[in-house]
Design a protein around this motif. Structure first.
Motif, mmCIF file in Angstrom:
data_model
loop_
_atom_site.group_PDB
_atom_site.id
_atom_site.type_symbol
_atom_site.label_atom_id
_atom_site.label_comp_id
_atom_site.label_asym_id
_atom_site.label_seq_id
_atom_site.Cartn_x
_atom_site.Cartn_y
_atom_site.Cartn_z
ATOM 1 N N LEU A 28 -15.563 12.278 -34.413
ATOM 2 C CA LEU A 28 -16.520 12.307 -33.312
ATOM 3 C C LEU A 28 -17.177 13.677 -33.190
ATOM 4 O O LEU A 28 -16.605 14.689 -33.603
ATOM 5 N N SER A 29 -18.348 13.703 -32.569
ATOM 6 C CA SER A 29 -19.010 14.979 -32.293
ATOM 7 C C SER A 29 -18.209 15.721 -31.223
ATOM 8 O O SER A 29 -17.367 15.134 -30.534
ATOM 9 N N GLY A 30 -18.486 16.991 -31.067
ATOM 10 C CA GLY A 30 -17.769 17.796 -30.071
ATOM 11 C C GLY A 30 -17.889 17.248 -28.670
ATOM 12 O O GLY A 30 -16.913 17.193 -27.921
ATOM 13 N N GLY A 31 -19.097 16.830 -28.289
ATOM 14 C CA GLY A 31 -19.304 16.283 -26.951
ATOM 15 C C GLY A 31 -18.540 14.995 -26.728
ATOM 16 O O GLY A 31 -17.961 14.775 -25.660
ATOM 17 N N ASN A 32 -18.522 14.131 -27.731
ATOM 18 C CA ASN A 32 -17.786 12.876 -27.600
ATOM 19 C C ASN A 32 -16.279 13.106 -27.613
ATOM 20 O O ASN A 32 -15.537 12.371 -26.958
ATOM 21 N N LYS A 33 -15.819 14.125 -28.321
ATOM 22 C CA LYS A 33 -14.396 14.468 -28.264
ATOM 23 C C LYS A 33 -14.019 14.921 -26.865
ATOM 24 O O LYS A 33 -12.961 14.575 -26.343
ATOM 25 N N ARG A 34 -14.904 15.695 -26.250
ATOM 26 C CA ARG A 34 -14.639 16.146 -24.881
ATOM 27 C C ARG A 34 -14.623 14.965 -23.910
ATOM 28 O O ARG A 34 -13.769 14.887 -23.025
ATOM 29 N N LYS A 35 -15.572 14.038 -24.075
ATOM 30 C CA LYS A 35 -15.584 12.855 -23.213
ATOM 31 C C LYS A 35 -14.318 12.029 -23.419
ATOM 32 O O LYS A 35 -13.744 11.527 -22.453
ATOM 33 N N SER A 47 -3.595 11.787 -9.276
ATOM 34 C CA SER A 47 -4.028 12.355 -7.999
ATOM 35 C C SER A 47 -4.626 13.746 -8.187
ATOM 36 O O SER A 47 -5.438 14.186 -7.385
ATOM 37 N N ILE A 48 -4.212 14.433 -9.239
ATOM 38 C CA ILE A 48 -4.766 15.753 -9.576
ATOM 39 C C ILE A 48 -5.127 15.736 -11.052
ATOM 40 O O ILE A 48 -4.384 15.222 -11.883
ATOM 41 N N LEU A 49 -6.266 16.332 -11.363
ATOM 42 C CA LEU A 49 -6.735 16.374 -12.744
ATOM 43 C C LEU A 49 -7.093 17.813 -13.085
ATOM 44 O O LEU A 49 -7.993 18.392 -12.482
ATOM 45 N N PHE A 50 -6.367 18.425 -14.013
ATOM 46 C CA PHE A 50 -6.653 19.783 -14.451
ATOM 47 C C PHE A 50 -7.456 19.718 -15.744
ATOM 48 O O PHE A 50 -6.998 19.161 -16.736
ATOM 49 N N LEU A 51 -8.647 20.289 -15.718
ATOM 50 C CA LEU A 51 -9.525 20.290 -16.885
ATOM 51 C C LEU A 51 -9.912 21.729 -17.190
ATOM 52 O O LEU A 51 -10.252 22.488 -16.291
ATOM 53 N N ASP A 52 -9.868 22.098 -18.447
ATOM 54 C CA ASP A 52 -10.231 23.446 -18.858
ATOM 55 C C ASP A 52 -11.581 23.405 -19.569
ATOM 56 O O ASP A 52 -11.663 23.126 -20.755
ATOM 57 N N GLU A 53 -12.640 23.630 -18.815
ATOM 58 C CA GLU A 53 -14.004 23.661 -19.330
ATOM 59 C C GLU A 53 -14.342 22.441 -20.193
ATOM 60 O O GLU A 53 -14.691 22.569 -21.363
ATOM 61 N N PRO A 54 -14.264 21.250 -19.613
ATOM 62 C CA PRO A 54 -14.485 20.031 -20.403
ATOM 63 C C PRO A 54 -15.917 19.849 -20.896
ATOM 64 O O PRO A 54 -16.141 19.079 -21.823
ATOM 65 N N SER A 55 -16.866 20.549 -20.305
ATOM 66 C CA SER A 55 -18.257 20.344 -20.710
ATOM 67 C C SER A 55 -18.828 21.515 -21.508
ATOM 68 O O SER A 55 -20.031 21.579 -21.737
ATOM 69 N N THR A 56 -17.983 22.418 -21.971
ATOM 70 C CA THR A 56 -18.438 23.552 -22.761
ATOM 71 C C THR A 56 -19.152 23.079 -24.019
ATOM 72 O O THR A 56 -18.664 22.229 -24.750
ATOM 73 N N GLY A 57 -20.342 23.605 -24.241
ATOM 74 C CA GLY A 57 -21.092 23.287 -25.445
ATOM 75 C C GLY A 57 -21.878 21.988 -25.389
ATOM 76 O O GLY A 57 -22.549 21.638 -26.348
ATOM 77 N N MET A 58 -21.798 21.271 -24.285
ATOM 78 C CA MET A 58 -22.539 20.016 -24.163
ATOM 79 C C MET A 58 -23.956 20.311 -23.680
ATOM 80 O O MET A 58 -24.190 21.276 -22.968
ATOM 81 N N ASP A 59 -24.877 19.430 -24.049
ATOM 82 C CA ASP A 59 -26.244 19.592 -23.564
ATOM 83 C C ASP A 59 -26.274 19.286 -22.067
ATOM 84 O O ASP A 59 -25.379 18.621 -21.548
ATOM 85 N N PRO A 60 -27.280 19.795 -21.340
ATOM 86 C CA PRO A 60 -27.307 19.634 -19.877
ATOM 87 C C PRO A 60 -27.226 18.186 -19.392
ATOM 88 O O PRO A 60 -26.539 17.904 -18.412
ATOM 89 N N ALA A 62 -25.795 15.558 -20.913
ATOM 90 C CA ALA A 62 -24.427 15.064 -21.129
ATOM 91 C C ALA A 62 -23.465 15.717 -20.146
ATOM 92 O O ALA A 62 -22.547 15.062 -19.641
ATOM 93 N N ARG A 63 -23.675 16.997 -19.878
ATOM 94 C CA ARG A 63 -22.820 17.722 -18.931
ATOM 95 C C ARG A 63 -22.923 17.099 -17.538
ATOM 96 O O ARG A 63 -21.907 16.840 -16.891
ATOM 97 N N ARG A 64 -24.141 16.834 -17.066
ATOM 98 C CA ARG A 64 -24.318 16.230 -15.741
ATOM 99 C C ARG A 64 -23.682 14.843 -15.685
ATOM 100 O O ARG A 64 -23.043 14.484 -14.693
ATOM 101 N N PHE A 65 -23.858 14.071 -16.752
ATOM 102 C CA PHE A 65 -23.272 12.734 -16.802
ATOM 103 C C PHE A 65 -21.756 12.811 -16.673
ATOM 104 O O PHE A 65 -21.148 12.105 -15.873
#
Length: 73
Positions: A28-35, A47-60, A62-65
């Motif tokens: 998969l592409s980087g963005g799809n791997k992040r998704k 109940s809690i979700l810890f994410l470490d920069e999940p949208s890094t490197g994504m186009d605007p 895809a990031r908003r989505f």
């Protein structure tokens, strides 16, 4: 179809990964791997979700989505 399969199908749909459902994650592409990572983290409705920069490197767009999906939980 058991509960696990239904939950997976819902997350695949939510994150627009349907056309990659039968594709190996390593190809998969980087963005799809992040998704995919976000989808995996959201399974089970935590109940809690810890994410470490999940949208890094994504186009605007895809990031908003992705952030829209995350914030809807």
């Amino acid at each position: 179809m058991d509960l696990r399969e239904r939950l997976i199908d819902v997350k695949i749909e939510e994150l627009n990964l349907s056309k990659y459902e039968r594709v190996l994650s390593g190809t998969l592409s980087g963005g799809n791997k992040r998704k995919l990572s976000v989808a995996c983290a959201m399974i089970g409705d935590p109940s809690i979700l810890f994410l470490d920069e999940p949208s890094t490197g994504m186009d605007p767009q895809a990031r908003r989505f992705m952030w829209k999906v995350i914030s809807s939980v």
